[in-house]
Enzyme design. Structure first.
Site, mmCIF file in Angstrom:
data_model
loop_
_atom_site.group_PDB
_atom_site.id
_atom_site.type_symbol
_atom_site.label_atom_id
_atom_site.label_comp_id
_atom_site.label_asym_id
_atom_site.label_seq_id
_atom_site.Cartn_x
_atom_site.Cartn_y
_atom_site.Cartn_z
ATOM 1 N N GLU A 265 27.451 6.078 71.667
ATOM 2 C CA GLU A 265 28.012 4.895 72.310
ATOM 3 C C GLU A 265 29.470 4.899 71.908
ATOM 4 O O GLU A 265 29.787 4.856 70.722
ATOM 5 C CB GLU A 265 27.245 3.679 71.804
ATOM 6 C CG GLU A 265 27.357 2.504 72.717
ATOM 7 C CD GLU A 265 28.131 1.443 72.025
ATOM 8 O OE1 GLU A 265 29.362 1.464 72.193
ATOM 9 O OE2 GLU A 265 27.521 0.639 71.313
ATOM 10 N N CYS A 302 32.313 -3.171 70.739
ATOM 11 C CA CYS A 302 32.287 -2.225 71.852
ATOM 12 C C CYS A 302 32.415 -2.975 73.176
ATOM 13 O O CYS A 302 32.832 -2.413 74.176
ATOM 14 C CB CYS A 302 30.987 -1.450 71.869
ATOM 15 S SG CYS A 302 30.353 -1.044 70.251
#
Lengths: 527, 527
Positions: A265, A302
């Site tokens: 990720e 994120c």
């Protein structure tokens, strides 16, 4: 609780002899005791050998036993008490409430996966019973279940020292799937890693799981992390971090004799789309909420809203004014590491001096050396299109507003974006028709589409997708948050004409595990 | 039905100008008319542009419309009638009954995927309803569905000119998933490809699907196949063929700016394990059945039994004697292409002259130039372990029997095998305990474990896994046969707090598609 600085290899606790790592106080930059010994390649080999030998036993543990093991990890983490929070505060610079919340999330995740294991739907049971009378050929008996991929390498994440590190989402979902885990601790929080690692190690012992179910390694360089992904006993990897780090692991994994999946990720700027009616009716309120989301956790998420797209005009001016006013009041916050802080300052400096970018506002100045000062920039659609570097993530509380001439050009800009974790639409009812026309492009480019909110709250549930097309993640077919994350570490195996005595419990005729099953293609709930 | 030799680009039928391909009569080696024009890079670009523009529309077609489209393809294939079988016989050398069976399988696959589309479980709907009263934070409304990855490149397979080529399993599952398909025809059967391609093209038109839903390209070299996998509008690829071809595509896909999944089904030797009691009680019968499986379709199946493991002794001698006697009676059969035949003869020659290998039997000699003569070889466990090349697949009716000193060494050999599509155990009840101890290693190494049978019958059902760890396939997390194959072309998208008006039908509150759904983690059947 006294830290040892030791590697945890199965049930052993040994000091690594390959260099050493000390944590750094995120606020002061001062080194914190003790020194953590880096693992050698021999340590890595031992951890992999243990994980490999644990795999066949661990993956066949009964659902209840495996669920209890996950719950024991959760309880052991809680049992560490405040020592964990305090060490983690020092190492990460994150404030107490955030870390207490993150601990709750970590524990909640482990318990959710315990329920997932008990429920058993992840086993994906399918049974096509034999049809001995079928013409022209009799049909065989076919049964399918999913099994774990094998030992999994997990890389601790700097920005989630609890929820995406030693016993975080990757570890919890891999263990739930029946995969032993070897964690490469993040060097920014080795003490936190040791404390949580010992909680897992103790649960392995107390629950009678095979020794190699879990190991924790510290890496004084890059050999151990790379060595893990290259080792042929490792069958998948989970990573949360930079695009450079993630793509390097992807390349290593693809170059193996036996390529393996890497669930990395990586980076995302999470576009926020302001539609005309919402902007007109609620621009100021959206602007304030946007800044709240932007500065949360010093912007080190994120899903941080790093890009805002809207049609130019007085309503957008009002939004920018409101957001700027709010941002100016935001205090500088200690960032996770001095390195991350330095990178952030450099990126903000670069944006501020970009010929096509103007600075709308900066937050309050830093009071100490490692605090990030928030930043809000403005550019035009034309400039954004021409300068690909404006799409690059600035990890921290910085965002870029793009003035678009009209909705059509805004939609075009969406088509030029890289894969993203999230996209947020701010809309009123009068915007629905326009918003609908944006959905196909957003679906193709993101893992999660949200309305009248921001991506920074990532609910740990069953319908969450925290994933998205490359480069937001390495593999857009998956999520790293939520119960569906378990699917990343599974593969299907089919059993043909096995006598009942040899069938795994999951696919036995009398359904001893009370599983929902697909019989002849039709889903049947366990009674 | 007159062949044109044309590319099918959307609804156009145009002659490619980039070199030409002629089919070769598999029996005689003579060229067959007409010439098929190879696609240019401009043709490729046009097909990709059409597929890309079709994607958003096609993936949102209503389930019934998409199901009817798949059924129309099936009917159109049947409507070609005997022309298809005759052309395919010439091009592939496969006998009529086999091709009629394969046509039935192809049509059946398409119809199965129509049912999968109607059923809708592949959409994986999950709904976590909002909890506005939750403390400390209200819970958002989260809904998840799977969508297609995007346009898919499908490579026709030499050994399944119908069931794994233009409208075969990869195409059917990708279309079912909502992905437009561009097929790169296999040069060994361009006429078959055109006939089937026109059947698909007509269904696209008759069913009102967007033009770019399907295109068919011929490739006079490798540029088109490689170009497809490299094109940024292609989001996945399906391939069945050699390990060299498959790994080359994997490398291209991994090197893209945006890496994509390649589902390559490559090579497997499908170990057959004979256990002592079965061998003793039924060795002769098993030997005969084994030879039947081995020579089926001239041995040109991915699941062909290329390796037999058993404990050495008089019972194994008896098995070898029975298998040899049966094999000697098997006629040589025309192979798919002169090239495949040549490769087969070379590999058999190499095995026969291997210092550690003895020839147990050969089938009847070839009556014409392109027939493969079956072969049965024997070696020892020691030699097999030491010579990795003995693990290499010989594509054709050739198998290798390994004399193992005992069951323990047989199990060790299993651990040295590469990933396989299938493993077959021949066991009597007295063998169950020993067989059980083999299962963990077989599960780790294969996609399908079968008892008292052979892997060559691959049932197209819901519980089938035709897949397996690398290098049997590129991605052991998937199957290319059966209804689960649709999962390869899907990814999850999550929708947070969308107003009902903007939600896709699949995740609307009132469940207009009557889908089974997971509500708050709990599976609920559509009433």
């Amino acid at each position: 609780m006294q830290l040892t600085g030791n590697l945890l290899i199965g049930q052993q606790s040994v000091h690594g002899s390959n260099g050493s790592i000390k944590a750094v106080n995120a606020s002061t930059g001062a080194a914190i005791e003790p020194a953590f010994g880096g693992a050698t390649l021999a340590d890595l080999d031992r951890a992999c050998a243990l994980a490999w030998s644990a795999f066949d036993v661990y993956r066949e543990t009964a659902p209840e036993a495996r669920a209890k093991f996950l719950e024991a990890i959760a309880q052991n983490i809680l049992d560490i008490g405040d020592d964990l929070i305090e060490r983690c505060m020092q190492e990460s610079g994150l404030p107490r409430p955030r870390l207490e919340g993150e601990r709750g999330r970590t524990v909640g995740q482990l318990r959710m996966f315990a329920d997932v294991v008990r429920n058993g739907d992840y086993l994906g049971v399918r049974i096509d019973p034999a049809q001995p009378e079928r013409k022209p050929m009799p049909r065989v008996d076919l049964r399918l279940r999913y099994i774990g991929l094998g030992p999994v390498a997990v890389f601790g994440a700097s920005n989630f020292p609890l929820a995406f590190s030693v016993a975080g989402g990757d570890t919890a979902s891999a263990l739930a799937a029946g995969c032993p885990v070897i964690v490469k601790a993040h060097s920014a929080h080795p003490g936190t890693a040791e404390l949580v690692g010992r909680a897992v190690q103790k649960a392995v012992k107390d629950c009678g799981m095979p020794e190699g179910t879990f190991s924790l390694l510290f890496d004084s360089g890059r050999d151990i992390g790379q060595g893990l992904v290259k080792d042929n006993r490792i069958k998948a990897a989970g990573f949360t971090g930079s695009r450079g780090g993630g793509t390097a692991l992807m390349k290593l994994a693809a170059a193996r004799t036996e390529p393996i999946p890497v669930y990395a990720e990586m980076s995302s700027i999470n576009p926020v789309l302001l539609f005309p009616n919402a902007l007109k009716n609620r621009g100021e309120a959206i602007g304030k909420a946007f800044v709240q989301s932007l500065v949360l956790g010093a912007g080190q998420f994120c899903t941080n809203p790093g890009l805002v797209l809207a049609v130019d005009g007085p309503d957008l001016d009002a939004f920018i004014a409101a957001a700027s006013a709010a941002l100016k009041e935001t205090g500088a916050q200690t960032m996770l590491t001095p390195g991350i802080h330095k990178t952030y300052e450099g990126a903000v400096e670069k944006a501020a001096s970009h010929a096509d970018v103007t600075t709308a506002a900066r937050g309050l100045e830093a009071k100490s050396g490692h605090q990030g000062q928030s930043a809000l920039f403005v550019t035009t659609a034309d400039a954004f299109r021409k300068n690909h570097e404006l799409q690059e993530e600035i990890f921290g509380a910085s965002s870029l507003i793009v003035r678009c001439p009209d909705l059509a050009s805004m939609r075009e800009l969406i088509e030029s974006l890289e894969g993203q974790l999230t996209a947020a639409l701010h809309i009123d009812e009068a915007d629905y028709a326009e918003a609908r026309s944006f959905l196909p492009a957003l679906e193709r480019r993101t893992g999660r589409i949200l309305v009248n909110g921001f991506g920074t709250g990532v609910e740990v549930g069953h319908a969450m997708v925290h994933g998205g097309p490359y480069p937001s993640t390495a593999d857009g077919r998956s999520t790293s948050v939520g119960s569906l994350a378990i699917d990343r570490f599974l593969r299907p195996v089919s059993y043909q004409d096995l006598p009942e005595a040899l069938l795994p419990d999951a696919i036995k005729n009398d359904n001893p595990l009370s599983l929902n099953r697909r019989i002849d293609g039709k889903l049947q709930l366990a009674s």
